[in-house]
Design a protein around this motif. Structure first.
Motif, PDB file in Angstrom:
ATOM      1  N   GLY A  62       0.854  -1.182   0.000  1.00  0.00           N
ATOM      2  CA  GLY A  62       0.000   0.000   0.000  1.00  0.00           C
ATOM      3  C   GLY A  62       0.891   1.232   0.000  1.00  0.00           C
ATOM      4  N   SER A  65       3.603   2.079   4.873  1.00  0.00           N
ATOM      5  CA  SER A  65       3.766   2.740   6.173  1.00  0.00           C
ATOM      6  C   SER A  65       3.849   1.751   7.334  1.00  0.00           C
ATOM      7  CB  SER A  65       2.620   3.730   6.419  1.00  0.00           C
ATOM      8  OG  SER A  65       1.382   3.065   6.487  1.00  0.00           O
ATOM      9  N   VAL A 124      -3.500   8.009  10.319  1.00  0.00           N
ATOM     10  CA  VAL A 124      -2.905   6.733   9.887  1.00  0.00           C
ATOM     11  C   VAL A 124      -2.405   6.938   8.454  1.00  0.00           C
ATOM     12  CG1 VAL A 124      -3.288   4.260   9.554  1.00  0.00           C
ATOM     13  CG2 VAL A 124      -4.528   5.470  11.357  1.00  0.00           C
ATOM     14  N   PRO A 125      -1.092   6.839   8.235  1.00  0.00           N
ATOM     15  CA  PRO A 125      -0.563   7.258   6.934  1.00  0.00           C
ATOM     16  C   PRO A 125      -0.629   6.192   5.836  1.00  0.00           C
ATOM     17  CG  PRO A 125       1.225   6.790   8.440  1.00  0.00           C
ATOM     18  CD  PRO A 125      -0.042   6.527   9.190  1.00  0.00           C
ATOM     19  N   THR A 127      -3.009   3.245   3.259  1.00  0.00           N
ATOM     20  CA  THR A 127      -4.130   3.211   2.319  1.00  0.00           C
ATOM     21  C   THR A 127      -5.277   2.421   2.945  1.00  0.00           C
ATOM     22  OG1 THR A 127      -3.338   1.145   1.357  1.00  0.00           O
ATOM     23  CG2 THR A 127      -2.573   3.197   0.314  1.00  0.00           C
ATOM     24  N   ALA A 131      -5.339  -0.572   5.623  1.00  0.00           N
ATOM     25  CA  ALA A 131      -6.134  -0.424   6.855  1.00  0.00           C
ATOM     26  C   ALA A 131      -7.030  -1.637   7.076  1.00  0.00           C
ATOM     27  CB  ALA A 131      -6.970   0.857   6.790  1.00  0.00           C
ATOM     28  N   LYS A 133      -6.525  -4.724   5.734  1.00  0.00           N
ATOM     29  CA  LYS A 133      -5.650  -5.887   5.970  1.00  0.00           C
ATOM     30  C   LYS A 133      -5.132  -5.902   7.411  1.00  0.00           C
ATOM     31  CE  LYS A 133      -2.153  -8.868   5.144  1.00  0.00           C
ATOM     32  NZ  LYS A 133      -2.178 -10.193   4.615  1.00  0.00           N
ATOM     33  N   ALA A 136      -6.335  -1.410  10.903  1.00  0.00           N
ATOM     34  CA  ALA A 136      -5.715  -0.217  11.499  1.00  0.00           C
ATOM     35  C   ALA A 136      -6.666   0.425  12.500  1.00  0.00           C
ATOM     36  CB  ALA A 136      -5.371   0.788  10.394  1.00  0.00           C
ATOM     37  N   GLN A 180      -4.375 -12.115  -1.508  1.00  0.00           N
ATOM     38  CA  GLN A 180      -5.627 -11.398  -1.781  1.00  0.00           C
ATOM     39  C   GLN A 180      -5.371  -9.893  -1.727  1.00  0.00           C
ATOM     40  OE1 GLN A 180      -7.950 -13.263   1.380  1.00  0.00           O
ATOM     41  NE2 GLN A 180      -9.278 -14.214  -0.161  1.00  0.00           N
ATOM     42  N   ILE A 181      -5.907  -9.189  -2.709  1.00  0.00           N
ATOM     43  CA  ILE A 181      -5.701  -7.739  -2.807  1.00  0.00           C
ATOM     44  C   ILE A 181      -7.030  -7.042  -2.521  1.00  0.00           C
ATOM     45  CG2 ILE A 181      -4.995  -5.860  -4.341  1.00  0.00           C
ATOM     46  CD1 ILE A 181      -3.564  -8.095  -6.034  1.00  0.00           C
ATOM     47  N   GLY A 219       8.084   3.212  10.628  1.00  0.00           N
ATOM     48  CA  GLY A 219       7.067   2.274  10.147  1.00  0.00           C
ATOM     49  C   GLY A 219       5.902   2.193  11.116  1.00  0.00           C
ATOM     50  N   PHE A 257       8.442   3.098  18.279  1.00  0.00           N
ATOM     51  CA  PHE A 257       8.712   3.494  16.894  1.00  0.00           C
ATOM     52  C   PHE A 257      10.214   3.375  16.639  1.00  0.00           C
ATOM     53  CE2 PHE A 257       5.005   6.051  15.073  1.00  0.00           C
ATOM     54  CZ  PHE A 257       4.085   5.561  15.967  1.00  0.00           C
TER      55      PHE A 257
HETATM   56  C1  LIG Z   1       3.820   7.661  11.571  1.00  0.00           C
HETATM   57  C2  LIG Z   1       2.964   6.412  11.530  1.00  0.00           C
HETATM   58  C3  LIG Z   1       1.852   6.303  12.348  1.00  0.00           C
HETATM   59  C4  LIG Z   1       1.057   5.163  12.331  1.00  0.00           C
HETATM   60  N1  LIG Z   1      -0.037   5.099  13.141  1.00  0.00           N
HETATM   61  C5  LIG Z   1      -0.830   4.026  13.122  1.00  0.00           C
HETATM   62  C6  LIG Z   1      -2.008   3.953  13.960  1.00  0.00           C
HETATM   63  O1  LIG Z   1      -2.324   4.857  14.696  1.00  0.00           O
HETATM   64  N2  LIG Z   1      -2.759   2.840  13.883  1.00  0.00           N
HETATM   65  C7  LIG Z   1      -2.460   1.785  13.057  1.00  0.00           C
HETATM   66  O2  LIG Z   1      -3.200   0.798  13.040  1.00  0.00           O
HETATM   67  N3  LIG Z   1      -1.369   1.839  12.272  1.00  0.00           N
HETATM   68  C8  LIG Z   1      -0.559   2.910  12.268  1.00  0.00           C
HETATM   69  N4  LIG Z   1       0.551   2.965  11.475  1.00  0.00           N
HETATM   70  C9  LIG Z   1       0.881   1.801  10.634  1.00  0.00           C
HETATM   71  C10 LIG Z   1       0.272   1.828   9.224  1.00  0.00           C
HETATM   72  O3  LIG Z   1       0.009   3.159   8.814  1.00  0.00           O
HETATM   73  C11 LIG Z   1      -1.001   0.999   9.136  1.00  0.00           C
HETATM   74  O4  LIG Z   1      -0.771  -0.357   9.467  1.00  0.00           O
HETATM   75  C12 LIG Z   1      -1.603   1.044   7.731  1.00  0.00           C
HETATM   76  O5  LIG Z   1      -2.879   0.444   7.768  1.00  0.00           O
HETATM   77  C13 LIG Z   1      -0.751   0.332   6.694  1.00  0.00           C
HETATM   78  O6  LIG Z   1      -1.272   0.666   5.420  1.00  0.00           O
HETATM   79  P1  LIG Z   1      -0.335   0.739   4.138  1.00  0.00           P
HETATM   80  O7  LIG Z   1      -1.206   1.033   2.979  1.00  0.00           O
HETATM   81  O8  LIG Z   1       0.795   1.656   4.368  1.00  0.00           O
HETATM   82  O9  LIG Z   1       0.164  -0.775   4.057  1.00  0.00           O
HETATM   83  P2  LIG Z   1       1.658  -1.280   3.820  1.00  0.00           P
HETATM   84  O10 LIG Z   1       2.515  -0.812   4.942  1.00  0.00           O
HETATM   85  O11 LIG Z   1       2.096  -0.970   2.442  1.00  0.00           O
HETATM   86  O12 LIG Z   1       1.444  -2.864   3.959  1.00  0.00           O
HETATM   87  C14 LIG Z   1       1.105  -3.429   5.211  1.00  0.00           C
HETATM   88  C15 LIG Z   1       0.469  -4.806   4.950  1.00  0.00           C
HETATM   89  O13 LIG Z   1      -0.772  -4.614   4.288  1.00  0.00           O
HETATM   90  C16 LIG Z   1      -0.784  -5.314   3.053  1.00  0.00           C
HETATM   91  N5  LIG Z   1      -1.541  -4.500   2.092  1.00  0.00           N
HETATM   92  C17 LIG Z   1      -1.363  -3.194   1.775  1.00  0.00           C
HETATM   93  N6  LIG Z   1      -2.271  -2.806   0.863  1.00  0.00           N
HETATM   94  C18 LIG Z   1      -3.046  -3.904   0.605  1.00  0.00           C
HETATM   95  C19 LIG Z   1      -4.144  -4.161  -0.260  1.00  0.00           C
HETATM   96  N7  LIG Z   1      -4.673  -3.213  -1.055  1.00  0.00           N
HETATM   97  N8  LIG Z   1      -4.676  -5.395  -0.258  1.00  0.00           N
HETATM   98  C20 LIG Z   1      -4.177  -6.385   0.530  1.00  0.00           C
HETATM   99  N9  LIG Z   1      -3.121  -6.209   1.342  1.00  0.00           N
HETATM  100  C21 LIG Z   1      -2.581  -4.981   1.393  1.00  0.00           C
HETATM  101  C22 LIG Z   1       0.680  -5.487   2.647  1.00  0.00           C
HETATM  102  O14 LIG Z   1       0.844  -6.610   1.813  1.00  0.00           O
HETATM  103  C23 LIG Z   1       1.312  -5.690   4.029  1.00  0.00           C
HETATM  104  O15 LIG Z   1       1.126  -7.020   4.451  1.00  0.00           O
HETATM  105  C24 LIG Z   1       1.374   4.099  11.469  1.00  0.00           C
HETATM  106  C25 LIG Z   1       2.489   4.198  10.630  1.00  0.00           C
HETATM  107  C26 LIG Z   1       3.281   5.336  10.661  1.00  0.00           C
HETATM  108  C27 LIG Z   1       4.452   5.419   9.748  1.00  0.00           C
END
Ligand SMILES: Cc1cc2nc3c(=O)[nH]c(=O)nc-3n(C[C@H](O)[C@H](O)[C@H](O)COP(=O)(O)OP(=O)(O)OC[C@H]3O[C@@H](n4cnc5c(N)ncnc54)[C@H](O)[C@@H]3O)c2cc1C
Length: 298
Positions: A62, A65, A124-125, A127, A131, A133, A136, A180-181, A219, A257
């Protein structure tokens, strides 16, 4: 370029060969992916999945993050949803969102519409796909509390609509498989006062900025909170606040962190995380489990 790259199907989206995964992740570390594919829309994604060489590995990312890509990078194709998956549509008190939409944009858009319930996503930074998966959540609300269903596509290109109940979401977990996507999701909201929602969004952002290194290369939460305990507290008690391996550091601001303070490697970050785990185990007996998803070759 690998030989199999010649047999990739023709797509409307974009292939990038030897794509830097450091550019795709918040940590800004990690080796290259053989191929990064950004499908333009669902049809393009399904067409790719149905025609791709079936013996190459596929990874989905995604916003990167919650992801640590190791220094050797990723073999095969990495899929990242493109702009066609970033739509946000309103249907009364419910919204339908593409899997590539940013959580923050979804929260702000709902705020503009006077829809309340998804404010927690503003900080939450990731997608929406990430979120769903990762289930979040923060400040007492999780994705599962608002999700109605999610559409997922498997690696054979089959689309399936799964209800929130079928996804069996729990703390930072859903039963969405690695093959799964998430392409689309529907959420329930309620009407709220736009000014009150705006104030809540601002408060949430301010609270986060005060307590987390949100502008750093991080992360997010590194380890899951063990039942009844805070990971950051256990890490602090084990004397790991500010601990360094190379240019990787445990944040002084929030001990759960990890930060890439300059130009560290993924190995530095993973070694630091494992060092923290060992110290916490020795100090309190707790086994910390990684929340950050680690992928790729060392
Ligand atoms: C500064 C900061 C603050 C954060 N605060 C929080 C918070 O308060 N609460 C929280 O829960 N998390 C938090 N996070 C973590 C993160 O933002 C969440 O887990 C977020 O949901 C991850 O989404 P992503 O799109 O970045 O996924 P990625 O980091 O790109 O991937 C994470 C997982 O999700 C899977 N994935 C991503 N997109 C898809 C898709 N479309 N379909 C299927 N699988 C997918 C990937 O394969 C991987 O297994 C924080 C991160 C940072 C850097």
């Amino acid at each position: 370029m690998n030989d199999w790259c010649q047999s990739l199907p023709i797509v409307r989206g974009r292939y990038t060969f030897k794509a830097s995964m450091a550019e795709q992740t918040w940590f800004r570390v990690g080796g290259p992916a053989d191929v990064l594919f950004k499908p333009v829309d669902l049809e393009d994604l399904i067409s790719f999945l149905k025609q791709r060489p079936t013996d190459i590995p596929i990874n989905i990312v995604g916003a990167g993050s919650n992801l640590l890509v190791r220094d050797g990078g990723l073999r095969g194709v990495v899929i990242r949803l493109g702009r066609g998956f970033a739509t946000i549509e309103r249907d009364g008190l419910e919204i339908e969102v593409g899997g590539g939409a940013l959580d923050r944009t979804v929260a702000l858009t709902c705020g503009d519409w006077g829809l309340s319930g998804l404010e927690f996503l503003v900080g939450v930074p990731g997608t929406i796909g990430g979120a769903v998966k990762m289930n979040a959540g923060c400040y007492g609300t999780e994705t599962k509390d608002r999700l109605i269903w999610a559409d997922v596509v498997d690696l054979g290109g089959q689309v399936q609509r799964l209800t929130a109940a079928e996804l069996a979401m729990s703390y930072r977990h859903s039963n969405i498989r690695a093959d799964q996507i998430v392409t689309r999701a529907r959420f329930k909201c309620e009407m709220g006062d736009p000014q009150a929602i705006k104030r809540r969004l601002e408060t949430l952002l301010a609270e986060r900025e005060a307590s987390q290194p949100v502008k750093g290369r991080t992360g997010g939460s590194t380890f899951r909170n063990p039942e009844g305990f805070s990971a950051w507290n256990l890490i602090d008690e084990a004397g790991c606040r500010g601990l360094k391996v190379g240019q990787a550091q445990v944040s002084e601001k929030h001990c759960n962190f990890l930060l890439n303070t300059d130009n560290c490697t993924a190995t530095d970050l993973e070694t630091l995380g494992e060092t923290v785990r060992a110290r916490v185990k020795a100090n309190s007996g707790h086994d910390l489990h990684w929340e950050i998803v680690r992928i790729g070759e060392a």
